[in-house]
Design a protein around this motif. Structure first.
Motif, PDB file in Angstrom:
ATOM      1  N   HIS A   1       3.302 129.363  30.317  1.00 24.17           N
ATOM      2  CA  HIS A   1       4.275 128.628  30.960  1.00 24.17           C
ATOM      3  C   HIS A   1       5.702 128.921  30.345  1.00 24.17           C
ATOM      4  O   HIS A   1       5.977 128.979  29.244  1.00 24.17           O
ATOM      5  N   LEU A   2       6.736 129.021  31.138  1.00 22.17           N
ATOM      6  CA  LEU A   2       8.001 129.327  30.751  1.00 22.17           C
ATOM      7  C   LEU A   2       8.906 128.131  31.158  1.00 22.17           C
ATOM      8  O   LEU A   2       9.787 127.876  30.192  1.00 22.17           O
ATOM      9  N   ILE A   3       9.041 127.724  32.299  1.00 26.82           N
ATOM     10  CA  ILE A   3       9.931 126.603  32.550  1.00 26.82           C
ATOM     11  C   ILE A   3       9.482 126.024  33.968  1.00 26.82           C
ATOM     12  O   ILE A   3       8.931 126.475  34.845  1.00 26.82           O
ATOM     13  N   TYR A  15       5.778 131.413  35.142  1.00 25.75           N
ATOM     14  CA  TYR A  15       4.935 131.923  34.242  1.00 25.75           C
ATOM     15  C   TYR A  15       5.148 133.461  33.870  1.00 25.75           C
ATOM     16  O   TYR A  15       5.614 133.983  34.381  1.00 25.75           O
ATOM     17  N   ARG A  16       4.919 133.684  32.552  1.00 25.87           N
ATOM     18  CA  ARG A  16       4.894 135.046  32.037  1.00 25.87           C
ATOM     19  C   ARG A  16       3.545 135.578  31.817  1.00 25.87           C
ATOM     20  O   ARG A  16       2.749 134.747  31.107  1.00 25.87           O
ATOM     21  N   GLN A  17       3.284 136.856  32.092  1.00 21.90           N
ATOM     22  CA  GLN A  17       1.897 137.379  31.637  1.00 21.90           C
ATOM     23  C   GLN A  17       2.239 138.757  31.169  1.00 21.90           C
ATOM     24  O   GLN A  17       2.663 139.573  31.858  1.00 21.90           O
ATOM     25  N   ASN A  18       1.887 138.868  29.994  1.00 21.75           N
ATOM     26  CA  ASN A  18       1.899 140.070  29.388  1.00 21.75           C
ATOM     27  C   ASN A  18       0.603 140.832  29.890  1.00 21.75           C
ATOM     28  O   ASN A  18      -0.388 140.177  29.839  1.00 21.75           O
ATOM     29  N   SER A  19       0.490 141.982  29.470  1.00 20.34           N
ATOM     30  CA  SER A  19      -0.473 143.030  30.063  1.00 20.34           C
ATOM     31  C   SER A  19      -1.715 142.753  29.111  1.00 20.34           C
ATOM     32  O   SER A  19      -1.936 142.403  27.966  1.00 20.34           O
TER      33      SER A  19
END
Lengths: 113, 113
Positions: free
Chosen positions: B45-47, B35-39
């Protein structure tokens, strides 16, 4: 933030006061989750719901209760807030318990003074 | 105890370079997700890679999984400033029909123009 809103987005409260955070979804997903995010701990599951009035505990449930009276709403209550509950709280949803991914709300930053 | 541990905790690179982050875990899993989390935002979810897969691609993302070493890596190729975010691995463990996600502590990626 796929059809998930959280309210309030920020809250400052005093130790000992009750606090309720709300998660609202428009995706009609069955499963809903509450996590807390703290530096050095990643996200930890507090409680989750697998249907209306069906909830279960996660790994850090002490001091928290939840309720789900409608598919779209999942409430997290801190009966008597403590400073250790200062955190960022995220709601997430998934279509099923076995769904491969979860969709997250924007988070609520809670500060307990 | 934490299931997923990311390495490094922080990574700083220039645009166009590749970024590699690693995740180690402790128990058998059903799948592993990134997962990615921007500030100031929720996780995205990415992959996902299943336990019987060794490598997965999605655009500029490449994920590998080594179940014998209980480790995974996420490679972002030709990075962009917009890739600046925190990245979390989440191991999925099946428990009585419910997929429990356990998140690592994350890698903070900074991509400079």
């Amino acid at each position: 933030d796929a059809g998930i809103t959280q309210s309030p987005r920020h809250k400052v409260t005093e130790t000992g006061t009750p606090v309720t955070l709300r998660c609202h979804q428009t995706e009609n997903h069955r499963y809903m989750y509450w996590y807390r995010q703290d530096p050095g701990h990643g996200l930890r599951l507090i409680h989750y719901s697998y249907g209306v009035k069906d909830t279960d505990k996660g790994e850090v449930s002490d001091g928290y209760s939840v309720s789900r009276s409608k598919t779209e709403d999942f409430l997290l209550t801190l009966e008597s807030a403590t400073s250790s509950q200062t955190s960022v709280y995220f709601c997430a949803i998934s279509e099923a318990g076995t769904s491969p991914e979860q969709y997250f709300g924007p988070g609520t930053r809670l500060t307990v003074t | 105890s934490q299931q997923g541990e990311e390495d490094p905790q922080a990574l700083s690179i220039q645009e166009g370079e590749n970024a590699t982050m690693n995740c180690s875990y402790k128990t058998s899993i059903n799948n592993l997700q990134w997962y990615r989390q921007n500030s100031g935002r929720g996780l995205v979810h990415l992959i996902l890679i299943r336990s019987n897969e060794r490598e997965k691609h999605s655009g500029r993302l490449r994920v590998t999984l080594d179940t014998s070493k209980k480790s995974s890596s996420l490679l972002i190729t030709a990075s962009r400033a917009a890739d600046t975010a925190s990245y979390f691995c989440a191991t999925a463990i099946m428990n009585t029909g419910f997929q429990k996600l356990v998140f690592g502590t994350g890698t903070r990626l900074l991509v400079s123009p």
